[in-house]
Structures are given as structure tokens and as C-alpha cells.
Design an enzyme around this catalytic site. Structure first.
Site, mmCIF file in Angstrom:
data_model
loop_
_atom_site.group_PDB
_atom_site.id
_atom_site.type_symbol
_atom_site.label_atom_id
_atom_site.label_comp_id
_atom_site.label_asym_id
_atom_site.label_seq_id
_atom_site.Cartn_x
_atom_site.Cartn_y
_atom_site.Cartn_z
ATOM 1 C CG ASP A 79 -2.229 0.546 1.096
ATOM 2 O OD1 ASP A 79 -2.331 1.582 0.422
ATOM 3 O OD2 ASP A 79 -3.187 -0.042 1.626
ATOM 4 C CG ASP A 128 -4.677 5.720 0.936
ATOM 5 O OD1 ASP A 128 -5.573 4.905 1.210
ATOM 6 O OD2 ASP A 128 -4.588 6.840 1.487
ATOM 7 C CD GLU A 157 -9.004 4.202 -1.197
ATOM 8 O OE1 GLU A 157 -9.845 3.868 -0.384
ATOM 9 O OE2 GLU A 157 -8.053 4.965 -0.904
ATOM 10 C CG HIS A 164 -8.744 -1.175 5.392
ATOM 11 N ND1 HIS A 164 -8.579 -1.327 4.033
ATOM 12 C CD2 HIS A 164 -8.361 0.080 5.675
ATOM 13 C CE1 HIS A 164 -8.104 -0.204 3.523
ATOM 14 N NE2 HIS A 164 -7.963 0.666 4.495
ATOM 15 C CG ASP A 165 -11.280 2.166 4.520
ATOM 16 O OD1 ASP A 165 -10.702 2.190 5.625
ATOM 17 O OD2 ASP A 165 -10.734 2.526 3.459
HETATM 18 C C1 NOJ Z 1 -8.216 5.150 2.334
HETATM 19 C C2 NOJ Z 1 -7.838 4.056 3.268
HETATM 20 O O1 NOJ Z 1 -8.363 2.850 2.800
HETATM 21 C C3 NOJ Z 1 -8.360 4.444 4.634
HETATM 22 O O2 NOJ Z 1 -8.271 3.398 5.555
HETATM 23 C C4 NOJ Z 1 -7.623 5.662 5.079
HETATM 24 O O3 NOJ Z 1 -8.163 6.130 6.293
HETATM 25 C C5 NOJ Z 1 -7.714 6.793 4.044
HETATM 26 N N1 NOJ Z 1 -7.510 6.332 2.704
HETATM 27 C C6 NOJ Z 1 -6.695 7.847 4.322
HETATM 28 O O4 NOJ Z 1 -5.403 7.381 4.027
#
Ligand code: NOJ
Length: 566
Positions: free
Chosen positions: A101, A202, A252, A325-326
Site C-alpha cells: 500500500d 491510496d 483507490e 478495511h473501511d
Molecule cells: C483510504 C484508506 O483505505 C483508509 O483506511 C484511510 O483512512 C484513508 N484512505 C486515508 O489514508
């Protein structure tokens, strides 16, 4: 011109590991790299091609590693560089690739660049970040942080604000500065040089901000999402690093558009290999607001998949996912995590894994782990959830209402420890973990799943094999068969040689369905289903079953995938 058929990742499935919650060998209550190494055989048995590791670099862990303070070293909580090298080597020996990542929209405010930048206005690092003077004695504009509140933080000493689109401890980097871009190239090259196979980038579509920082009638996102120079920056990175090392890349993309994603992931590979977008996971929001409890809007979900599947066809490449994970656990979200947990988890897996793109499995999804249904705010760890708890109470919601929303929407729903077995702490750790284990681990765990030939685990295993075997899954076009149906999600994938139908009941009721007239039943077989007994389903994904009639009745959450040789 690249030959698309030679790119390994187009038929691959990638497994996401959130190291803090995966497996703790060191006895600290947090997962570590040695823990991951100890589970590589398990992942190999599942059949995945690559692992995406969420950040493992040095970090104060305000946002669990998405706040990086040193890009060149491993966070001691996870282990050391020798552990990482061992992981890379061992994974490669088992034929598993490693994707890291890369978080370069922002750094931690503890990074030495930021420390120097804030200590001295004349520091060579000052311009690594985004500083603005106050406007009328206030923040430079009304842009909002993704974690709640204004996105600007005042620095008393210099009298300026710095931008943070996420937490105030995550300062946005200034990509307009060529030195920042050179640093990013160096960081990624360092890991590629070590033999890392790819990178997940990210929030990479937020790196180019509108340089005049205008006030917005909304939260400001239109001035930094897919910004003016985002494509140019990615093209340069691709030329200087990704193409040189043959890295697979997945961007992402926050609140993005189809046109931008077609360009980011165009088949001529000038930017990225593939992209994540989140539109399909906003179908249980009320009026666009995540912090609400609304039922799934199935028609909208189908419309979004249709739009993206058709729009990306022959143009770009999608990363397919339900969980990360989000996001809350998909079986708790769009399925039924009680009575029909196994059926609905398999149905959701079919619905996604028969689409075009590269599927991602998030740790625990392959055993249908559920949201933990926490009862108290003291159980939550995620800074976004804790911020939103406070903000929602300030807005006038009751504690009970807020807890009900968090139980469905908090990012911690997916961050509970991986459930390995029935032992204390689900076999994740010998000590109290950093976040409470979901109480259902005695019934839902890897050990039991491996013993049950009918488990969700083996269903995923079969899906991964099918993707490799059947060209139509990888290359077929996409057509929604019943866009207006309130309970069913049925689509068709077609190549000149094969036709595949993915028929899914998203409800807990029995639902009749008539298969299309054009289907020739004699040439059609069920290749995977979720109500079949295992002996009807060959583990190699071969002949399984045939249908007697085109008029079928789907049982609760039933899913059938049919293959017609045309
Ligand atoms: C996306 C990530 O998946 C998330 O977990 C993170 O808080 C934010 N970007 C900020 O880096």
C-alpha cells in the site's frame, strides 16, 4: 501494444490483509508479519494469486498506518525488514505475489518532512505540504475533512493553515512541487527494487488540488477529486517506475467518474492496471449520507454495476470488491448474517466473482465473518467512528441511534481480529487484542470452515478456479437480465464461445424466475451454486448439474451460475 491476455492479474484474485488484525505471533495483541508468514499455506490453499498488505511502514498509527512517518522502514509493531524480506521470499516460493500500500496523498505529521516544515517557514520541506494564509481571519476555504470537520488546521507559529483531507495528523502533500514527485518515485522504486510485485495507491485521485483553493457550495471535493493534473502525475509514475519494474497497480479512487477510471486504467497501460471505485457501496446511504441506516437499494446497485461493467468493457479494468478495511462486512450488510449467513455469503460471492475485473477478498470474507455488533463506544478504535460518534451526538441524535448507525457503518466492523479457531481470542493472539473479537468466533472460524466441504471457504476456492478456467468470466461482455426486479440480480456474460448466467436472489423469500428464452437448456450446466450438496459440485469447477426447466424458483438467497456452450 500490450497483449492483455498475457497479464497475470486479469485472471487473478487478490487477498487483502489488514496486518494489525490478521495474526499475532509476537504476543502483543496486534498482528505482525510473522503471523502473516505462518498463514501463507492457508492462503495458498484458498488459491489466491497475490496479497495486498495495508501499510506496514513506521507510523504513529493514528489511522492504523495510513499516516506514514517513514516510508523506508517497517513499523516495529509489525516486525522488521528481515521479517518483510522473509515474507516476500516465502510468498514468492509459494507463487503468491506481494502488493504494498502506498499512501502519498498525505504523510503523518510526525514525518520528518512535516516536522521540519512546521518548525521553520523557510525549511526546504515547507513546500512539501499545502499551506495557505487565513481568509477573513478564518480557514482558507470551507473544504471538509473526510473524517469530519474543516480540512484546514491552523499553525499558530507561522500564522498559516495546512490542508488535511483526512485527520489533522495526516497532512496533504503538495504534488505541484517536483521534489515531492521525485520523493514518491524514490519510495516506490525502493520497494519495487526489493522485488515487491505491485502497489495499491491510496486515494490516488486526490493528489492534484485546484491551485486557487476555491470556496465550494458543498464540501470541496469537486476541487480535488480527479484534479487537473492527476492523470499527468500518474503517467509520469507509470513511465518512471511501474513500467520499468512491471508492477501491477491498483488505484483507490474516491468519488470518481467512469470517464476518469477509463483513463486511469486504460488498456494501453499508461497510468494504472486497475481501479477501485466505491459507488456500489453507497447504495445503503440515505440521501448520499453514509452515517444513516438505510436498506440496500437493489435497483440502484444493479444500475451501478451495469454502468461500470459496460463502461469499463474494452476500455479499462475494475478491481471488484465487497469488503475492505473501511467497509462493514458484506454478509451483515447486503446478506443475512444469522439464519442465511452461509447461503447469503456464497450468493454475494457469486454475484461479484462472475463480473469482469480482478476480485479482491478481504481477510475473513472467505469464512463469512460478520460485523461484531458492538454495544458500547468504548469498543470502537477507529478515529473516524469516534469523530462521527461525537458529531452525530452534537447534531442531536441519541446515543442509542448513534450506536445503531456505528454498528452498521463503522470501519471497525471489518477490523475485528481474524477468527482462526475456537480458542480464546479466536486463535488470533495469546493476549487481549487491540480490538474486541466478534463473539461468534466459536461458530465462525477457519478451523471449522476447513473441515466442512460445504463451507464458504471452499465456495470461494471454487470461484477462484472457475475464473482461471473460464474465459467468459474474464473477457465476456455484461448484460443485466432483470434491471427492474426488486429481489433478483441476474446478469449474463457473453463471448462468441460461451454464455454465462449469474442468477442471484437478494431476498429471504422464494422468488420465481424464468430463464431467458434464448438459453438452450441442453447445452447449459450449473457450474456453481449455493444450495448444492458438495458431491454435485466438482471441486475443479467441472460439470455439476443441469436444469429440468426454464421456470425456476429461487430459494432464500439462492444463487446459480449457469454456463451455456454456444
Ligand atoms: C483510504 C484508506 O483505505 C483508509 O483506511 C484511510 O483512512 C484513508 N484512505 C486515508 O489514508
Amino acid at each position: 501494444m500490450t497483449n492483455l491476455h498475457n497479464e497475470w492479474w486479469r485472471k487473478a484474485t487478490i487477498y487483502q490483509i489488514y496486518p494489525k488484525s490478521f495474526c499475532d505471533i509476537g504476543g502483543k495483541g496486534t498482528g505482525d508479519i510473522q503471523g502473516i508468514i505462518s498463514k501463507l499455506d492457508y492462503l495458498h490453499a484458498l488459491g489466491i494469486d497475490a496479497i495486498w498488505l495495508t501499510p506496514i511502514y513506521c507510523s504513529p498509527m493514528i489511522d492504523n498506518g495510513y499516516d506514514i512517518s517513514d516510508y523506508y522502514n517497517i513499523n516495529p509493531d509489525f516486525g522488521c525488514m528481515a521479517d518483510f524480506d522473509q515474507l516476500l521470499l516465502t510468498a514468492h516460493q509459494k507463487g503468491i505475489r506481494i502488493i504494498l500500500d502506498i499512501v502519498v496523498n498525505h504523510t503523518s505529521t510526525e514525518h520528518q518532512w512535516f516536522q521540519s516544515a512546521i518548525a521553520d517557514k523557510n525549511s526546504p520541506y515547507r513546500d512539501y505540504y499545502i499551506w495557505q494564509d487565513p481568509k477573513n481571519g478564518r480557514e482558507p476555504n470551507n473544504w471538509q475533512s473526510k473524517f469530519g470537520g474543516n480540512a484546514w488546521k491552523f499553525d499558530q507559529k507561522s500564522g498559516q493553515y495546512y490542508l488535511h483531507l483526512f485527520a489533522e495528523q495526516q497532512a496533504d502533500l503538495n504534488w505541484e512541487n517536483p521534489k515531492v514527485r521525485a520523493e514518491v518515485e524514490n519510495i516506490i522504486s525502493f520497494w519495487a527494487e526489493k522485488g515487491v510485485d505491485g502497489f495499491r495507491l491510496d486515494v490516488i485521485n486526490l493528489i492534484s488540488k485546484q491551485p486557487s483553493f476555491p470556496e465550494d457550495e458543498s464540501d470541496g471535493r469537486k476541487f480535488y477529486t480527479d484534479g487537473p493534473r492527476a492523470h499527468e502525475y500518474l503517467q509520469r509514475l507509470s513511465e518512471s517506475v511501474f513500467n520499468k519494474y512491471g508492477s501491477v497497480t491498483v488505484g483507490e479512487m474516491s468519488s470518481t467518474s467512469l470517464a476518469h477510471c477509463q483513463q486511469y486504467s486504460a488498456t494501453d497501460a499508461t497510468e494504472l492496471s486497475m481501479v477501485f471505485n466505491f459507488h456500489h457501496l453507497k447504495t445503503d446511504y440515505k440521501n448520499g449520507d453514509k452515517w444513516t441506516n438505510a436498506p440496500l437499494d437493489l435497483l440502484q446497485l444493479k444500475q451501478i454495476f451495469n454502468y461500470w461493467q459496460q463502461g469499463m468493457y474494452n476500455k479499462g479494468w475494475s478491481a471488484l470488491f465487497w469488503c475492505n478495511h473501511d467497509q462493514p462486512r458484506i454478509v451483515s450488510r447486503f446478506g443475512d448474517d444469522k439464519k442465511y449467513r452461509v447461503q447469503s455469503a456464497k450468493m454475494l460471492a457469486n454475484a461479484l466473482h462472475m463480473m469482469q475485473g480482478t476480485p479482491y477478498i478481504y481477510q475473513g470474507e472467505e469464512i463469512a465473518m460478520t460485523n461484531p455488533h458492538y454495544q458500547s463506544i468504548s469498543q470502537y478504535r477507529d478515529l473516524e467512528s469516534i469523530n462521527m460518534h461525537r458529531i452525530m451526538l452534537e447534531e442531536g441524535k441519541t446515543e442509542q441511534q448513534v450506536m445503531a448507525i456505528l454498528a452498521n457503518k463503522s470501519r471497525d466492523n471489518s477490523r475485528t481480529p481474524m477468527q482462526w479457531n475456537k480458542k480464546d481470542q479466536a486463535g488470533f493472539s495469546d493476549v487481549q487484542p487491540w480490538i474486541t473479537v466478534a463473539s461468534n468466533y466459536p461458530e465462525i472460524n477457519v478451523e471449522d470452515a476447513l473441515l466442512d466441504q460445504n463451507s464458504v471457504f471452499y465456495h470461494y476456492q471454487r470461484l477462484l478456479i472457475l475464473r482461471k478456467q473460464l474465459d467468459v468470466i474474464c473477457w465476456g461482455d455484461y448484460q443485466d437480465l432483470c434491471p427492474e426486479h426488486e429481489q433478483l440480480f441476474c446478469y449474463q456474460r457473453t463471448t462468441p464461445e460461451q454464455k454465462l448466467l449469474c442468477i442471484n436472489n437478494f431476498s429471504a423469500e422464494q422468488v420465481p424466475y424464468a430463464l431467458p428464452d434464448s438459453l438452450c437448456l441442453e447445452n447449459t450446466r450449473v457450474i456453481i451454486a449455493n444450495y448444492n450438496s458438495p458431491e454435485q459440485v466438482d471441486r475443479n469447477g467441472q460439470v455439476v448439474n443441469s436444469l429440468a426447466s426454464k421456470a425456476i424458483t429461487l430459494r432464500p438467497f439462492e444463487s446459480l451460475v449457469l454456463l451455456e456452450a454456444v
